[in-house]
Design a protein around this motif. Structure first.
Motif, mmCIF file in Angstrom:
data_model
loop_
_atom_site.group_PDB
_atom_site.id
_atom_site.type_symbol
_atom_site.label_atom_id
_atom_site.label_comp_id
_atom_site.label_asym_id
_atom_site.label_seq_id
_atom_site.Cartn_x
_atom_site.Cartn_y
_atom_site.Cartn_z
ATOM 1 N N ASP A 70 12.629 6.098 -3.893
ATOM 2 C CA ASP A 70 12.475 7.935 -3.963
ATOM 3 C C ASP A 70 12.501 8.320 -5.294
ATOM 4 O OD1 ASP A 70 15.103 9.327 -4.144
ATOM 5 O OD2 ASP A 70 15.454 7.703 -2.597
ATOM 6 N N ILE A 71 12.157 9.645 -5.697
ATOM 7 C CA ILE A 71 11.893 10.174 -6.856
ATOM 8 C C ILE A 71 13.240 10.101 -7.485
ATOM 9 C CG2 ILE A 71 11.009 11.827 -8.523
ATOM 10 C CD1 ILE A 71 8.504 12.100 -6.737
ATOM 11 N N VAL A 72 14.062 11.030 -6.647
ATOM 12 C CA VAL A 72 15.453 11.436 -7.456
ATOM 13 C C VAL A 72 16.384 10.279 -7.644
ATOM 14 C CG1 VAL A 72 17.533 12.553 -6.850
ATOM 15 C CG2 VAL A 72 15.402 13.715 -5.975
ATOM 16 N N ASN A 73 16.083 9.212 -6.717
ATOM 17 C CA ASN A 73 16.968 8.048 -6.993
ATOM 18 C C ASN A 73 16.213 7.103 -8.357
ATOM 19 O OD1 ASN A 73 19.150 8.272 -5.217
ATOM 20 N ND2 ASN A 73 17.842 7.168 -3.439
ATOM 21 N N ALA A 74 15.070 7.275 -8.363
ATOM 22 C CA ALA A 74 14.576 6.553 -9.535
ATOM 23 C C ALA A 74 15.044 7.091 -10.800
ATOM 24 C CB ALA A 74 12.978 6.604 -9.508
ATOM 25 N N ILE A 75 15.177 8.383 -11.080
ATOM 26 C CA ILE A 75 15.545 8.932 -12.022
ATOM 27 C C ILE A 75 16.921 8.592 -12.547
ATOM 28 C CG2 ILE A 75 16.189 11.195 -13.341
ATOM 29 C CD1 ILE A 75 14.126 12.643 -11.706
ATOM 30 N N ASP A 76 17.793 8.611 -11.430
ATOM 31 C CA ASP A 76 19.139 8.007 -11.572
ATOM 32 C C ASP A 76 19.096 6.577 -11.797
ATOM 33 O OD1 ASP A 76 20.369 10.632 -10.857
ATOM 34 O OD2 ASP A 76 20.416 10.284 -8.770
ATOM 35 N N ALA A 77 18.321 5.748 -11.323
ATOM 36 C CA ALA A 77 18.378 4.405 -11.510
ATOM 37 C C ALA A 77 17.806 3.997 -13.011
ATOM 38 C CB ALA A 77 17.348 3.674 -10.843
ATOM 39 N N VAL A 78 17.002 4.834 -13.426
ATOM 40 C CA VAL A 78 16.693 4.644 -15.008
ATOM 41 C C VAL A 78 17.597 4.851 -15.921
ATOM 42 C CG1 VAL A 78 15.072 5.392 -16.989
ATOM 43 C CG2 VAL A 78 14.217 4.877 -14.298
ATOM 44 N N SER A 79 18.259 6.118 -15.720
ATOM 45 C CA SER A 79 19.666 6.516 -16.647
ATOM 46 C C SER A 79 20.749 5.563 -16.470
ATOM 47 C CB SER A 79 19.881 8.018 -16.021
ATOM 48 O OG SER A 79 20.997 8.473 -16.890
ATOM 49 N N ASN A 80 21.117 4.923 -15.157
ATOM 50 C CA ASN A 80 22.165 4.331 -14.954
ATOM 51 C C ASN A 80 21.921 2.937 -15.721
ATOM 52 O OD1 ASN A 80 23.647 6.284 -13.798
ATOM 53 N ND2 ASN A 80 22.954 5.613 -11.712
ATOM 54 N N THR A 81 20.728 2.454 -15.489
ATOM 55 C CA THR A 81 20.256 1.001 -15.967
ATOM 56 C C THR A 81 20.393 1.075 -17.714
ATOM 57 O OG1 THR A 81 18.612 0.684 -14.054
ATOM 58 C CG2 THR A 81 18.464 -0.600 -16.241
ATOM 59 N N LYS A 82 19.827 2.185 -18.214
ATOM 60 C CA LYS A 82 20.042 1.939 -19.473
ATOM 61 C C LYS A 82 21.246 1.974 -20.230
ATOM 62 C CE LYS A 82 15.612 4.517 -20.620
ATOM 63 N NZ LYS A 82 14.895 5.748 -20.951
ATOM 64 N N GLU A 83 22.323 2.939 -19.397
ATOM 65 C CA GLU A 83 23.577 2.968 -19.648
ATOM 66 C C GLU A 83 24.446 1.529 -19.551
ATOM 67 O OE1 GLU A 83 27.693 5.650 -18.660
ATOM 68 O OE2 GLU A 83 25.675 6.115 -17.788
ATOM 69 N N ILE A 84 24.246 0.841 -18.508
ATOM 70 C CA ILE A 84 24.644 -0.344 -18.268
ATOM 71 C C ILE A 84 24.432 -1.446 -19.328
ATOM 72 C CG2 ILE A 84 24.689 -2.330 -16.760
ATOM 73 C CD1 ILE A 84 24.615 -0.297 -14.119
ATOM 74 N N ILE A 85 22.919 -1.391 -19.553
ATOM 75 C CA ILE A 85 22.539 -2.441 -20.555
ATOM 76 C C ILE A 85 23.141 -2.042 -21.943
ATOM 77 C CG2 ILE A 85 20.718 -3.212 -21.984
ATOM 78 C CD1 ILE A 85 18.936 -2.678 -19.381
ATOM 79 N N GLN A 86 22.958 -0.595 -22.217
ATOM 80 C CA GLN A 86 23.828 -0.314 -23.583
ATOM 81 C C GLN A 86 25.333 -0.651 -23.632
ATOM 82 O OE1 GLN A 86 22.372 1.110 -26.151
ATOM 83 N NE2 GLN A 86 24.306 0.862 -27.467
ATOM 84 N N LYS A 87 26.278 -0.439 -22.557
ATOM 85 C CA LYS A 87 27.382 -1.081 -22.522
ATOM 86 C C LYS A 87 27.591 -2.334 -22.647
ATOM 87 C CE LYS A 87 29.596 2.787 -19.822
ATOM 88 N NZ LYS A 87 30.152 3.109 -18.512
ATOM 89 N N PHE A 88 26.666 -3.295 -22.042
ATOM 90 C CA PHE A 88 26.718 -4.785 -22.383
ATOM 91 C C PHE A 88 26.346 -5.114 -23.642
ATOM 92 C CE2 PHE A 88 24.576 -8.864 -21.657
ATOM 93 C CZ PHE A 88 25.831 -9.567 -21.205
ATOM 94 N N ARG A 89 25.413 -4.260 -24.458
ATOM 95 C CA ARG A 89 25.402 -4.669 -25.658
ATOM 96 C C ARG A 89 26.511 -4.484 -26.648
ATOM 97 N NH1 ARG A 89 23.868 -2.673 -30.452
ATOM 98 N NH2 ARG A 89 21.836 -3.641 -31.576
ATOM 99 N N GLU A 90 27.302 -3.608 -26.372
ATOM 100 C CA GLU A 90 28.310 -3.183 -26.896
ATOM 101 C C GLU A 90 29.698 -4.064 -26.756
ATOM 102 O OE1 GLU A 90 28.934 1.063 -26.232
ATOM 103 O OE2 GLU A 90 27.399 1.818 -27.332
ATOM 104 N N ASN A 91 29.855 -4.458 -25.678
ATOM 105 C CA ASN A 91 31.141 -4.876 -25.243
ATOM 106 C C ASN A 91 30.871 -6.331 -24.456
ATOM 107 O OD1 ASN A 91 32.491 -2.365 -26.084
ATOM 108 N ND2 ASN A 91 31.886 -1.669 -24.021
ATOM 109 N N GLY A 92 29.660 -6.663 -24.113
ATOM 110 C CA GLY A 92 29.392 -8.021 -23.692
ATOM 111 C C GLY A 92 29.458 -9.163 -24.227
ATOM 112 N N TRP A 93 29.466 -9.392 -25.569
ATOM 113 C CA TRP A 93 29.093 -10.469 -26.306
ATOM 114 C C TRP A 93 30.217 -11.554 -26.017
ATOM 115 C CZ3 TRP A 93 26.291 -14.088 -28.242
ATOM 116 C CH2 TRP A 93 26.880 -14.882 -29.094
ATOM 117 N N SER A 94 31.399 -10.931 -26.091
ATOM 118 C CA SER A 94 32.647 -11.929 -26.080
ATOM 119 C C SER A 94 32.519 -12.883 -24.591
ATOM 120 C CB SER A 94 34.027 -11.177 -26.528
ATOM 121 O OG SER A 94 33.971 -10.557 -27.753
ATOM 122 N N GLY A 95 32.712 -11.744 -23.682
ATOM 123 C CA GLY A 95 32.638 -12.449 -22.291
ATOM 124 C C GLY A 95 31.601 -13.323 -22.099
#
Length: 264
Positions: free
Chosen positions: A8-33
């Motif tokens: 659904d449209i509302v969840n799609a907006i949240d999913a896009v925003s959350n996915t970008k945020e998760i990927i960005q956090k992984f970029r910043e803090n995920g290398w060592s792990g």
């Protein structure tokens, strides 16, 4: 989750925003792990691990003009490079216009007592994204229809438990209100085609890379179109009987050679 057709449209907006945020956090803090997991994997399988502080040489065996370490190569060139490509692709697929389209479309979402309903946003949606589907006269009448529609659906008991746009569209048709609010019904149907049209376009472009290869770059448009249809709708094509295809092809026109045994 972003590719679900029923999303659904509302969840799609949240999913896009959350996915970008998760990927960005992984970029910043995920290398060592990630590096530790790769090292353990290599150690368990006796795979040689290069000295991360050592200088990486070029494929020709000579040190580059600006030498970099193996750690820099894997972290910057590969790890950061891959994630940046993913973020860039997400930004391309879900740019500002696409997000705005989803947000404006959510104004018709019936959940939580139509709390997102906004006449101004709906009129803006029609004006900006569906100008060819509504005439100037339709756009004038739409606002008045929406005012009546808002009062009607908030008072009617039938519409209080609707959770999705497909359910809303079906209920409008079932109660006969689709004829009264025909402009609203038309807009809802247009919004419901968004996931389908997007998925079909993506499948077509993906199929084109497979069907039209470098060795087939002179393929004519008609043959390419037919090949793409057969590839994209291969589940339907598999149900075709070979004999029926031959019969249909034989009936198209008279041919010098017979396609079927026993033909005169």
């Amino acid at each position: 989750m972003l590719q679900c057709i029923s999303q659904d449209i509302v969840n799609a907006i949240d999913a896009v925003s959350n996915t970008k945020e998760i990927i960005q956090k992984f970029r910043e803090n995920g290398w060592s792990g990630l590096l530790e997991k790769v090292k353990r994997f290599c150690e368990q399988r006796d795979i040689e691990i290069p000295d991360m502080n050592g200088v990486r040489r070029s494929s020709r065996g000579r040190a580059p003009n600006n030498p970099v370490t193996w750690e820099h190569h894997y972290r910057v060139d590969i790890f950061y490079g891959t994630i940046d490509c993913i973020l860039q692709e997400l930004g391309f697929r879900f740019n500002e216009d696409a997000i705005e389209l989803l947000k404006l479309s959510s104004s018709l979402d019936p959940r939580r007592g139509y709390e997102l309903f906004s006449i101004d946003d709906i009129c803006k949606l029609v004006e900006k994204y569906y100008p060819a589907d509504f005439s100037s006269q339709d756009k004038l009448h739409l606002k008045y229809q929406l005012e009546l529609y808002e009062l009607d659906i908030r008072k009617s008991a039938h519409f209080q438990h609707v959770e999705t746009l497909p359910e809303l569209c079906q209920l409008l048709s079932k109660t006969g209100k689709s004829a009264i609010y025909y402009l609203v019904d038309r807009l809802i149907r247009l919004i419901l085609t968004l996931p389908v049209s997007t998925a079909t376009s993506e499948r077509a472009f993906s199929a084109m890379k497979i069907v039209k290869t470098r060795l087939r770059n002179k393929m004519e448009d008609d043959f390419l179109s037919s090949s793409l249809i057969m590839f994209i709708e291969r589940e339907i094509a598999q149900s075709f009987d070979v004999d029926s295809i031959i019969d249909e092809f034989d009936l198209m026109k008279t041919r010098r050679s017979q396609l079927k045994i026993g033909c005169k």
